[in-house]
Design a protein around this motif. Structure first.
Motif, PDB file in Angstrom:
ATOM      1  N   LEU A 157      -1.002 -41.873  13.993  1.00 13.89           N
ATOM      2  CA  LEU A 157      -0.303 -40.665  14.450  1.00 13.89           C
ATOM      3  C   LEU A 157      -0.719 -39.466  13.602  1.00 13.89           C
ATOM      4  O   LEU A 157      -0.864 -38.342  14.089  1.00 13.89           O
ATOM      5  CB  LEU A 157       1.212 -40.869  14.375  1.00 13.89           C
ATOM      6  N   PHE A 158      -0.908 -39.711  12.304  1.00 18.63           N
ATOM      7  CA  PHE A 158      -1.353 -38.660  11.391  1.00 18.63           C
ATOM      8  C   PHE A 158      -2.727 -38.142  11.818  1.00 18.63           C
ATOM      9  O   PHE A 158      -2.962 -36.929  11.896  1.00 18.63           O
ATOM     10  CB  PHE A 158      -1.376 -39.229   9.967  1.00 18.63           C
ATOM     11  N   LEU A 162      -3.836 -34.415  13.161  1.00 25.34           N
ATOM     12  CA  LEU A 162      -4.934 -33.604  12.618  1.00 25.34           C
ATOM     13  C   LEU A 162      -5.923 -33.233  13.718  1.00 25.34           C
ATOM     14  O   LEU A 162      -6.427 -32.107  13.762  1.00 25.34           O
ATOM     15  CB  LEU A 162      -5.668 -34.368  11.514  1.00 25.34           C
ATOM     16  N   LEU A 163      -6.197 -34.191  14.616  1.00 26.03           N
ATOM     17  CA  LEU A 163      -7.206 -33.934  15.647  1.00 26.03           C
ATOM     18  C   LEU A 163      -6.716 -32.917  16.675  1.00 26.03           C
ATOM     19  O   LEU A 163      -7.517 -32.271  17.346  1.00 26.03           O
ATOM     20  CB  LEU A 163      -7.597 -35.233  16.358  1.00 26.03           C
ATOM     21  N   GLU A 164      -5.398 -32.810  16.820  1.00 22.22           N
ATOM     22  CA  GLU A 164      -4.882 -31.789  17.730  1.00 22.22           C
ATOM     23  C   GLU A 164      -4.534 -30.523  16.980  1.00 22.22           C
ATOM     24  O   GLU A 164      -4.120 -29.527  17.567  1.00 22.22           O
ATOM     25  CB  GLU A 164      -3.643 -32.327  18.469  1.00 22.22           C
ATOM     26  N   LEU A 270     -15.086 -37.731  14.698  1.00 24.28           N
ATOM     27  CA  LEU A 270     -13.899 -38.589  14.673  1.00 24.28           C
ATOM     28  C   LEU A 270     -13.075 -38.368  15.926  1.00 24.28           C
ATOM     29  O   LEU A 270     -12.741 -37.232  16.276  1.00 24.28           O
ATOM     30  CB  LEU A 270     -13.055 -38.274  13.425  1.00 24.28           C
ATOM     31  N   THR A 271     -12.761 -39.457  16.635  1.00 27.54           N
ATOM     32  CA  THR A 271     -11.834 -39.391  17.765  1.00 27.54           C
ATOM     33  C   THR A 271     -10.796 -40.488  17.569  1.00 27.54           C
ATOM     34  O   THR A 271     -10.945 -41.335  16.695  1.00 27.54           O
ATOM     35  CB  THR A 271     -12.547 -39.659  19.107  1.00 27.54           C
ATOM     36  N   LEU A 272      -9.754 -40.469  18.385  1.00 29.10           N
ATOM     37  CA  LEU A 272      -8.686 -41.465  18.234  1.00 29.10           C
ATOM     38  C   LEU A 272      -9.115 -42.844  18.712  1.00 29.10           C
ATOM     39  O   LEU A 272      -8.463 -43.837  18.406  1.00 29.10           O
ATOM     40  CB  LEU A 272      -7.453 -41.022  19.023  1.00 29.10           C
TER      41      LEU A 272
END
Lengths: 349, 314
Positions: A157-158, A162-164, A270-272
């Motif tokens: 979730l962290f 960060l990615l959003e 980096l992606t989810l």
């Protein structure tokens, strides 16, 4: 019934149970393939062909095995000391996060300098992440199984946050995705023209390094002693808690290298969905390898082969890919039982 | 201020009880296993299997309560596998539990794909509807929160009472607790530790599956991948939080669910909308870890938890 240790197991005693475990796994998978309306022989043929049938397939399997070697080593090291690190997934992402934090332009260095730096900081990130559950265990007696499992959810979730938010690539067309690594921060290919990067070599070297640490160093001896019998180890003057913390640092660092290698070697950002559960699959890899670091390489290739093969089998034979996961879970459970049966005899009373 | 107002709305507490229900079932199941001395890490996968089995049964035409029974039976099946490997064979409860979770999850997904090969969104079923208990549901605040739930939720509360009575007031309960504290004493009484432990794991796994089924049959009306989403692991933390006592575990589950319901509502306030939503989603997991840290010093762990018992061995 009860179990009786066998003093001198015969050759048949040592080989028959593990072989039957694999045999039963194949039978169960065949039945499930038949339920799906497919011919089991062609299903296994397609899996083998998809995993090792062509140069492309073999390279794909090697690529898929790379992160599994790292997470498998992370689990093997931890489980050997009976430190139950189920959080390799989160530590993998910690390594990947560190790689994109430093590798997307923050450190404008040439490849020979930046790559070791990224690897080192990834290790630090993964180790730090596992330090928290390790200290909670040694200080407060909190079971690490649950904390490391819950950390996986928290850390993902962290990463998503960060990615959003701050890490979102402005050029990413709105996708939650980080910026790309600078070219210097990409792991080069092992052989020009072949889709296989230096991460694979790093994985093999790590396995050898772990093997040397486990067999030739004091720490390796202490980790084994703590795993075999904590009370006896403490009685022999081994600082159990310190050994557990060191084990955790080593384990977290190894898992983080999987994230570094995936981002720097394969994906570039980096992606989810960087890891389809490599952290959890690492547990299967480690158990199939009987927690032996060099065995991890073989087990990772086997597991990666099943996954890659099942992907292409699923397209051709219309059997869901989850067949691969069922096979691995079955193999895991039966193998643990089989290993026990090589050393104990079941006696009726 | 808004947060305080939320705490006094009936819909908030109704949501908290609804969120707590699956946790109550699964926590109770894990508690029974651990009281008998077996850590069951199969919980997460068994919940997934139960969620699918119950929903699939109803989708194929059985009644709702038959669906619950189907879910329970599937859970007991995986419980049987877990207990055979961990009790008579004494294999590592960590490894077997994770293996059972992997097996239950992957075979559920396999079955889902086989049963519904072509669907993009899973079909819905006619789920449990709220049943207002006469008179009691008229009590202000408490009525709508506690007594206007679905029958599946009432069952959760009834089970807590039943399990508590059995554990503390019957010879069977004494035997289960003793198997987790001092198995040698149980064997000395002429009872079979193996049978007691296996029975506890099988029944406990059935409860876990009912917790999963609650998600697809009462909280929602459809099955999604990742729908259990770590609830099983949270239940393991809740067992510790509840010091291995059914009543306290129930309280822990409701408290936990109240926090969860609160974070959903705070997200929608002016203050909450400025914070990334992931932060709120993290809270349940962070709370579980904090609860473990606070409670694990005081908690009285069953003495023989995770200690295999091999007859004739001293």
């Amino acid at each position: 019934m009860r179990l009786e240790p066998i003093k001198n197991p015969s050759l048949a005693r040592s080989l028959l149970p593990p072989a039957s475990a694999l045999g039963v796994t194949v039978v169960i998978a065949s039945l499930l393939a038949m339920v799906a309306g497919a011919n089991p022989f062609s299903v296994f043929g397609l899996i083998l062909e998809g995993a090792f049938g062509s140069k492309f397939a073999i390279l794909e399997t090697l690529n898929r095995a790379t992160p599994l070697i790292f997470t498998g080593l992370a689990v093997a090291v931890a489980f050997r000391a009976k430190f139950w690190n189920i959080g390799a997934e989160a530590q993998l992402y910690a390594g990947a996060l560190m790689t994109v934090l430093l590798g997307t332009g923050f450190l404008p260095w040439p490849g020979v300098v930046i790559l070791p730096t990224l690897a080192l900081f990834s290790i630090l990130a993964g180790a730090t992440l596992l330090l928290v559950p390790a200290l909670l265990k040694t200080r407060f007696g909190v079971d690490e199984v649950v904390t490391t499992l819950l950390f996986n959810f928290i850390f993902l979730l962290f990463i998503s946050m960060l990615l959003e938010g701050p890490l979102k690539d402005p050029m990413g067309m709105g996708w939650p995705k980080s910026a790309r690594l600078i070219p210097e921060a990409r792991l080069p290919r092992l052989v020009e023209g072949l889709r296989l990067h230096w991460g694979f070599a790093l994985a093999i070297l790590s396995a050898i390094a772990v093997w040397i640490v486990q067999t030739r160093s004091t720490l390796g001896y202490e980790m084994r002693a703590v795993g075999l019998n904590k009370q006896a180890a403490a009685f022999a003057g081994i600082p159990v808690n310190i050994v557990l913390v060191k084990t955790a640092l080593l384990s977290g660092g190894l898992a983080a290298l999987a994230g570094f290698s995936e981002v720097a070697g394969l994906k570039g950002s980096l992606t989810l969905d960087l890891s389809p559960g490599f952290g959890y699959t690492g547990i299967i890899v480690a158990m199939l390898a009987l927690l032996h670091p060099l065995g991890v390489i073989v087990a990772a290739l086997f597991v990666a082969g099943i996954f890659v093969g099942a992907d292409s089998m699923s397209r051709a034979a219309d059997v869901p890919t989850y067949l691969a996961d069922i096979m691995l879970a079955t193999a895991l459970l039966l193998m643990v039982l089989a290993i026990m049966l090589t050393r104990f005899r079941v006696v009726r009373d | 201020m808004e947060i305080v107002e939320i705490l006094f709305t009936a819909s908030f507490w109704a949501a908290a009880i609804r969120i707590a229900s699956p946790l109550i079932f699964a926590t109770l199941g894990e508690l029974i296993c651990e009281r008998a001395g077996v850590l069951n890490l199969g919980i997460e996968g068994i919940m997934v299997a139960g969620a699918f089995a119950g929903w699939m049964a109803v989708y194929s035409g059985t009644g709702l309560w038959t669906g619950v029974c189907v879910a329970m039976l599937v859970g007991m099946l995986f419980g049987t596998l877990h207990s055979i490997l961990t009790v008579p064979f004494g294999l590592s409860q960590h490894v077997v539990g994770l293996g059972v979770t992997l097996l239950a999850t992957s075979s559920t997904y396999y079955a889902y794909r086989l049963a519904l090969p072509e669907v993009t969104s899973p079909p819905k079923i006619e789920a449990f509807q709220p049943f207002e208990i006469p008179i009691l549901s008229g009590i202000p605040l408490l009525g709508p929160a506690l007594f206007s739930q679905t029958p599946f939720t009432y069952l959760a509360f009834v089970l807590v009472a039943v399990v508590a009575v059995i554990l503390y007031r019957t010879p069977l309960g004494l035997a289960v607790r003793a198997a987790g504290e001092s198995p040698a004493a149980v064997a000395a009484q002429g009872l079979s530790v193996t049978a007691i432990r296996m029975g506890a794991v099988i029944v406990g796994s059935g409860f876990m599956a009912m917790g999963g089924a609650f998600l697809t049959m009462s909280a929602f009306d459809s099955f999604f991948f990742e729908m259990v989403n770590g609830r099983g692991w949270i239940c393991i933390a809740l067992v510790v939080f509840g010091s291995w006592r059914p009543g306290k575990a129930l309280l822990g589950a409701v408290l936990f669910a109240a926090f969860d319901a609160l974070q959903i509502r705070v997200q929608q306030t002016n203050f909450g909308s400025q914070i990334p939503y992931q932060f709120f989603l993290m809270m349940p997991y962070i709370l579980s870890i904090l609860a473990l840290v606070v409670m694990s010093r005081r908690a009285k762990v069953p003495a023989a938890l995770m200690v295999p018992f091999n007859k004739g061995e001293r």
